[in-house]
Write a protein that holds these residues in place. Sequence first.
Motif, PDB file in Angstrom:
ATOM      1  N   MET A  81      33.927 -65.365  12.651  1.00  0.00           N
ATOM      2  CA  MET A  81      32.904 -66.242  12.078  1.00  0.00           C
ATOM      3  C   MET A  81      32.650 -65.799  10.649  1.00  0.00           C
ATOM      4  O   MET A  81      32.634 -64.597  10.350  1.00  0.00           O
ATOM      5  N   PHE A 124      29.947 -66.302   7.389  1.00  0.00           N
ATOM      6  CA  PHE A 124      28.614 -66.770   7.020  1.00  0.00           C
ATOM      7  C   PHE A 124      28.412 -66.664   5.515  1.00  0.00           C
ATOM      8  O   PHE A 124      28.713 -65.640   4.897  1.00  0.00           O
ATOM      9  N   TYR A 159      17.049 -59.605  12.357  1.00  0.00           N
ATOM     10  CA  TYR A 159      17.516 -60.967  12.488  1.00  0.00           C
ATOM     11  C   TYR A 159      17.829 -61.259  13.951  1.00  0.00           C
ATOM     12  O   TYR A 159      18.240 -60.381  14.698  1.00  0.00           O
ATOM     13  N   ASP A 215      10.902 -66.052   9.463  1.00  0.00           N
ATOM     14  CA  ASP A 215      10.804 -67.446   9.885  1.00  0.00           C
ATOM     15  C   ASP A 215      10.454 -67.627  11.362  1.00  0.00           C
ATOM     16  O   ASP A 215       9.936 -68.671  11.749  1.00  0.00           O
ATOM     17  N   TYR A 239      29.743 -63.088   4.425  1.00  0.00           N
ATOM     18  CA  TYR A 239      29.930 -62.056   5.436  1.00  0.00           C
ATOM     19  C   TYR A 239      30.917 -62.562   6.480  1.00  0.00           C
ATOM     20  O   TYR A 239      30.982 -63.758   6.767  1.00  0.00           O
ATOM     21  N   GLN A 268      31.981 -61.997  10.544  1.00  0.00           N
ATOM     22  CA  GLN A 268      31.504 -61.460  11.813  1.00  0.00           C
ATOM     23  C   GLN A 268      32.599 -61.592  12.861  1.00  0.00           C
ATOM     24  O   GLN A 268      32.819 -62.666  13.426  1.00  0.00           O
ATOM     25  N   GLY A 275      26.777 -69.111  18.613  1.00  0.00           N
ATOM     26  CA  GLY A 275      27.331 -70.131  17.731  1.00  0.00           C
ATOM     27  C   GLY A 275      26.446 -70.505  16.562  1.00  0.00           C
ATOM     28  O   GLY A 275      26.723 -71.489  15.871  1.00  0.00           O
ATOM     29  N   GLN A 276      25.391 -69.735  16.328  1.00  0.00           N
ATOM     30  CA  GLN A 276      24.431 -70.058  15.277  1.00  0.00           C
ATOM     31  C   GLN A 276      24.433 -68.997  14.182  1.00  0.00           C
ATOM     32  O   GLN A 276      25.029 -67.928  14.312  1.00  0.00           O
ATOM     33  N   GLY A 277      23.703 -69.311  13.109  1.00  0.00           N
ATOM     34  CA  GLY A 277      23.520 -68.334  12.045  1.00  0.00           C
ATOM     35  C   GLY A 277      22.399 -67.362  12.377  1.00  0.00           C
ATOM     36  O   GLY A 277      21.836 -67.371  13.471  1.00  0.00           O
ATOM     37  N   LEU A 278      22.085 -66.500  11.410  1.00  0.00           N
ATOM     38  CA  LEU A 278      21.050 -65.494  11.591  1.00  0.00           C
ATOM     39  C   LEU A 278      19.705 -66.028  11.102  1.00  0.00           C
ATOM     40  O   LEU A 278      19.635 -66.657  10.034  1.00  0.00           O
ATOM     41  N   THR A 315      18.958 -65.560   3.295  1.00  0.00           N
ATOM     42  CA  THR A 315      18.962 -66.715   4.188  1.00  0.00           C
ATOM     43  C   THR A 315      20.409 -67.074   4.471  1.00  0.00           C
ATOM     44  O   THR A 315      21.208 -67.221   3.534  1.00  0.00           O
ATOM     45  N   PHE A 316      20.733 -67.246   5.754  1.00  0.00           N
ATOM     46  CA  PHE A 316      22.113 -67.471   6.171  1.00  0.00           C
ATOM     47  C   PHE A 316      22.356 -68.930   6.550  1.00  0.00           C
ATOM     48  O   PHE A 316      21.451 -69.624   7.027  1.00  0.00           O
ATOM     49  N   GLY A 317      23.595 -69.367   6.387  1.00  0.00           N
ATOM     50  CA  GLY A 317      24.029 -70.652   6.901  1.00  0.00           C
ATOM     51  C   GLY A 317      24.407 -70.528   8.368  1.00  0.00           C
ATOM     52  O   GLY A 317      24.347 -69.448   8.959  1.00  0.00           O
ATOM     53  N   GLY A 318      24.830 -71.659   8.950  1.00  0.00           N
ATOM     54  CA  GLY A 318      25.151 -71.686  10.369  1.00  0.00           C
ATOM     55  C   GLY A 318      26.518 -71.119  10.718  1.00  0.00           C
ATOM     56  O   GLY A 318      26.818 -70.917  11.887  1.00  0.00           O
TER      57      GLY A 318
END
Lengths: 114, 114
Positions: free
Chosen positions: A89, A91, B35, B59, A37, A39, B40-43, A103-106
């Motif tokens: 960004m 992801f 979410y 989570d 994705y 952003q 600066g972070q992921g979801l 589940t997403f990465g950072g």
Amino acid sequence: AQKITQTQPGMFVQEKEAVTLDCTYDTSDPSYGLFWYKQPSSGEMIFLIYQGSYDQQNATEGRYSLNFQKARKSANLVISASQLGDSAMYFCAIDNNAGNMLTFGGGTRLMVKP
Amino acid sequence: DGGITQSPKYLFRKEGQNVTLSCEQNLNHDAMYWYRQDPGQGLRLIYYSQIVNDFQKGDIAEGYSVSREKKESFPLTVTSAQKNPTAFYLCASSFGGRSNYGYTFGSGTRLTVV
């Protein structure tokens, strides 16, 4: 549980050049899907590309392609001919066996230089 | 046009207040998700619902509550028990199960505690 790791917090690329954004994943599910994705600064999440774990060929969508190496558990995104509008960004995400949880990465912040 | 509508775009909350974020979709999707994204972070997944009148914790569900009384609507309440609610909240939906297109996302709500 699934896990996504994006090791590049930020990257620069010159306009019109290609860039690779790294993504490694960990899952115990035999079947899974991998997603990328985009952003922009406005915040919405824009779907770019999908790769199924059993797909034999790497996915492509216009200037986006996915370098899928299943044995290495990597799913890198390649953007060809970068444009200024690609600055955003990015992801990587993985779904579970049932396909009902992402589940997403950072994320990686890509900046395209003119 | 089909899509997901989140409102409001910006929300300010005083300490100790409950606030509710709205999410409505007209895509006829069965599944809906909330979410949270920190700068600066992921979801990270808060709650998800596969069908009406049913939902599961993700989570980071502590301090949040949801309801799914209608297929089109999945509101999120941020309660006073959530100690650090300032974040960007994204709602998403899907047909449920694996889709080549992953999720469709709303444009987000930015919540700030004042």
